[in-house]
Design an enzyme around this catalytic site. Structure first.
Site, PDB file in Angstrom:
ATOM      1  N   LEU A   1     -21.988   0.805  -3.349  1.00 18.36           N
ATOM      2  CA  LEU A   1     -23.159   0.711  -2.478  1.00 18.36           C
ATOM      3  C   LEU A   1     -23.519   2.026  -1.787  1.00 18.36           C
ATOM      4  CD1 LEU A   1     -22.481  -2.845  -1.067  1.00 18.36           C
ATOM      5  CD2 LEU A   1     -24.528  -2.151  -2.336  1.00 18.36           C
TER       6      LEU A   1
ATOM      7  N   SER B   1     -13.686  -4.352   1.182  1.00 16.19           N
ATOM      8  CA  SER B   1     -14.619  -3.760   0.205  1.00 16.19           C
ATOM      9  C   SER B   1     -16.075  -4.012   0.571  1.00 16.19           C
ATOM     10  CB  SER B   1     -14.333  -4.284  -1.210  1.00 16.19           C
ATOM     11  OG  SER B   1     -13.110  -3.790  -1.689  1.00 16.19           O
TER      12      SER B   1
ATOM     13  N   TYR C   1       0.828  -1.197   0.000  1.00 16.35           N
ATOM     14  CA  TYR C   1       0.000   0.000   0.000  1.00 16.35           C
ATOM     15  C   TYR C   1       0.865   1.250   0.000  1.00 16.35           C
ATOM     16  CZ  TYR C   1      -4.059  -2.877   1.323  1.00 16.35           C
ATOM     17  OH  TYR C   1      -5.065  -3.801   1.368  1.00 16.35           O
TER      18      TYR C   1
END
Length: 347
Positions: A243, A236, A53
């Site tokens: 969503l 997620s 990351y």
């Protein structure tokens, strides 16, 4: 905040986990530190990161930047004991990390040391393998997944080799527990079998994608989780933002994930937007925020260990934190079940 035991360890993690994969590209260090402060104030004790990351994009220039940002927070606040920290060892094929070398006893010790150095800590609470060497059906690869080329002996030898190296780290005190990510039911049970037979840390958790739109976990993995005490750490849970409803009707907000990854990692499909419409209507019907409804629904799943969410703004973080005390009633669950039957696996 409810706490859940991490497998058969003595580690308790909060029902929600603060994700970090945008820290260092979409978020500055200062913004990340503000998020950590606010999450801890809300009762979250769990932070998830990875050596590769930040993402969006992953690049050789930014590898390790997120861990360094977290390390700066530990150095600043001296609150290491308040956090259950999870990070991940990248697997085979990630060219920007160790030239794509697979996970092995040759990579584990140096990778642990690198994470410890960047994180400015002496130990990692949960050390996870980001994806298996043999490949994975995650990230939309399920549509064409073919494990027929795998060699059982190679897999078994790798697991024995890796668990031996991990056990050395446990003895050194650098890791407390071992977890998997993007794994299958078969793969997880093999790791458990090998640990029972030759020693090494038992799998404490599995981190896979899970949301109202991605429910692969509901079948064999759910059964494995419950019977083998290997809870899910769901990543997620908002389907990369779908969503929330922010991408409906062709919208692409500035600085959003879709503005950086046009297909949202294969999640952007016509069927996905239709499914989101159904869930947005359920939220409207019951007077709920759709983000909070999606997160609260994850809490209802019997195999859930923690729900990993990420935010790029404090406003988004506050909305997500509103799901901590939200309990969905039977009428909402019934409507969600009906929508799932109408829109299964839309990407």
């Amino acid at each position: 905040m409810n706490m859940n035991r991490l497998g058969r360890t003595n580690i308790d993690v909060s029902e929600f986990c603060l994700g970090s994969m945008t820290w260092g590209t979409q978020n500055t260090a200062e913004e990340a530190h503000d998020q950590i402060d606010r999450a801890l104030d809300a009762g979250i004790n769990f932070i998830d990161t990875a050596e590769m990351y930040p993402v969006n994009p992953v690049s050789a220039e930014t590898i390790g930047r997120t861990e360094r940002i977290i390390g700066l927070w530990f150095e600043r606040d001296m609150r290491r004991g308040d956090v259950v920290l999870a990070t991940k060892h990248s697997g085979e094929g990630m060219a920007a990390v160790r030239d794509g070398a697979p996970i092995s006893s040759d990579t584990i010790a140096e990778t642990v040391e690198g994470s410890l150095r960047r994180l400015k800590t002496d130990y990692i609470d949960l050390y996870q393998f980001h994806w298996p060497n043999r490949g994975s059906y995650m990230f939309r690869k399920n549509w064409a997944y073919d494990p027929s080329g795998q060699l059982m002996l190679d897999t078994q030898n790798h697991m024995e080799d890796a668990l031996g190296a991990l056990q050395d780290e446990v003895k050194r005190g650098t890791i407390r527990a071992f977890g998997l990510s993007n794994e299958s039911a078969w793969g997880t049970t093999k790791w458990l079998e090998v640990a029972d037979r030759v020693g090494g840390p038992r799998v404490a958790s599995i981190q896979n994608e899970y949301s109202l739109l991605c429910r692969l976990y509901d079948t064999d993995l759910a059964e494995m989780s419950l019977h083998e005490e290997v809870p899910l750490l769901a990543f997620s849970p908002l389907a990369a933002g779908l969503l929330t409803g922010k991408y409906q009707n062709g919208a692409v907000p500035a600085k959003s994930r879709m503005s950086l990854s046009a297909d949202l990692g294969g999640r952007k499909t016509d069927r996905a937007f239709t499914a989101v419409d159904a869930y947005l209507e359920i939220a409207r019907k019951h007077g709920l925020d759709p983000t909070q409804m999606a997160l609260a629904w994850c809490k209802t799943r019997p195999f859930m260990g923690s729900i990993i969410f990420g935010s790029t703004t404090m406003e988004q973080l506050e909305v997500c934190l509103g799901a901590i005390d939200l309990e969905l009633d039977d009428a909402v669950i019934t409507d969600i079940d009906a929508a799932h039957r109408q829109h299964p696996m839309p990407y």
